[in-house]
Design an enzyme around this catalytic site. Sequence first.
Site, short mmCIF file in Angstrom:
data_model
loop_
_atom_site.label_atom_id
_atom_site.label_comp_id
_atom_site.label_asym_id
_atom_site.label_seq_id
_atom_site.Cartn_x
_atom_site.Cartn_y
_atom_site.Cartn_z
CE1 TYR A 31 8.84 25.38 44.17
CE2 TYR A 31 7.28 23.59 44.40
CZ TYR A 31 8.49 24.16 44.71
OH TYR A 31 9.33 23.51 45.56
CE LYS A 147 6.26 24.94 47.55
NZ LYS A 147 7.30 23.98 47.88
CD GLU A 179 14.34 23.95 53.82
OE1 GLU A 179 13.16 23.78 54.12
OE2 GLU A 179 14.72 24.86 53.06
CG LEU A 203 9.22 26.63 51.69
CD1 LEU A 203 9.37 27.74 50.66
CD2 LEU A 203 8.57 25.42 51.06
C1 LIG Z 1 12.74 23.06 50.64
C2 LIG Z 1 11.43 22.69 51.23
N1 LIG Z 1 11.25 22.78 52.55
C3 LIG Z 1 10.09 22.46 53.14
C4 LIG Z 1 9.02 21.97 52.39
C5 LIG Z 1 7.74 21.61 53.07
O1 LIG Z 1 6.75 22.55 52.78
P1 LIG Z 1 5.20 22.21 52.86
O2 LIG Z 1 4.96 21.67 54.23
O3 LIG Z 1 4.56 23.52 52.63
O4 LIG Z 1 4.91 21.20 51.79
C6 LIG Z 1 9.15 21.87 51.00
C7 LIG Z 1 8.04 21.39 50.20
O5 LIG Z 1 8.11 21.26 49.00
C8 LIG Z 1 10.39 22.23 50.40
O6 LIG Z 1 10.56 22.14 49.07
#
Ligand SMILES: Cc1ncc(COP(=O)(O)O)c(C=O)c1O
Length: 281
Positions: A31, A147, A179, A203
Amino acid sequence: MKVLWNDRIVEREEVRIDMEDRGYQYGDGLYEVIRVYNGQLYMVEEHMTRLWTGAEKIKLHLPFSKEELVERLTELTAVENISEGKLYLQVTRGIDSPRNHALPDPKKVIGVLTANIIPYDRPVEKQRKGIAVGIVPDTRWLHCDIKSLSLLGNVMALEHARSRGFEDAVQIRDGKVTEASAANFWLVKDGTIYTHPDGQLILPGITKLKLLALAEKLGLPVKEETFDEAELFTADECFISGSLIEVVPVVKIEEHVVGSGQPGEITKQLHQAYLAEIDRH
Ligand SMILES: Cc1ncc(COP(=O)(O)O)c(C=O)c1O
């Protein structure tokens, strides 16, 4: 509400998801969440790159090109006429019957794509005041760079923190900060910004990517390095980042007050630069 269902924009009620869709049964799919500012998809190319990279890693055949997908998402954004919003899209490995763990032949089973878009305002109160986070063990799998639709680890991390009265979690694996539950985590110490390096344990955030570039432009030193749980308690500033929340200061970790207890100067500077970048976009 109109939504995207494979190659068609239809009323939400028209969408039919089969009970043997692998996304539904296994969480077998990917996603993306893309921010919409002023009716435009923000950093859509970067989101497409991450989606295609993830697809390659899990051997998911995407039955459309990046250009075709962006075209469909842009059309949906225009049809729904939403100025400030969030677009959610997912692609599953498709309908595989009878249920079978082995990957189906991508020539016979094609992915199911859905996307919708809803209004979303930036969380100004949290951005202004900051949030409190609870420390939780990172019990997720070792492919956090993908993701994946399977978000149970993240869901339980958030629940772990929320059930103890915190707004989010800061996850720890082997003594290191990885994170938040759905955002990247950052720490500032003596003027240097630290965040976990990309790899299998976090991520690779699209917002992280932009903030790294902005920090460089602003001449702020950044180290993409792991840091220990103990360093949370000596940090001058902490914050989290994500496409929806942008930059949100972390002012409390468990019972410990971070810095002055107010959003830090570097955090605010980075967020201002991020907002200016959106305006330019
Ligand atoms: C586990 C995780 N880390 C980091 C992020 C931040 O990612 P982004 O900056 O691409 O929204 C997300 C966003 O949904 C996430 O689910």
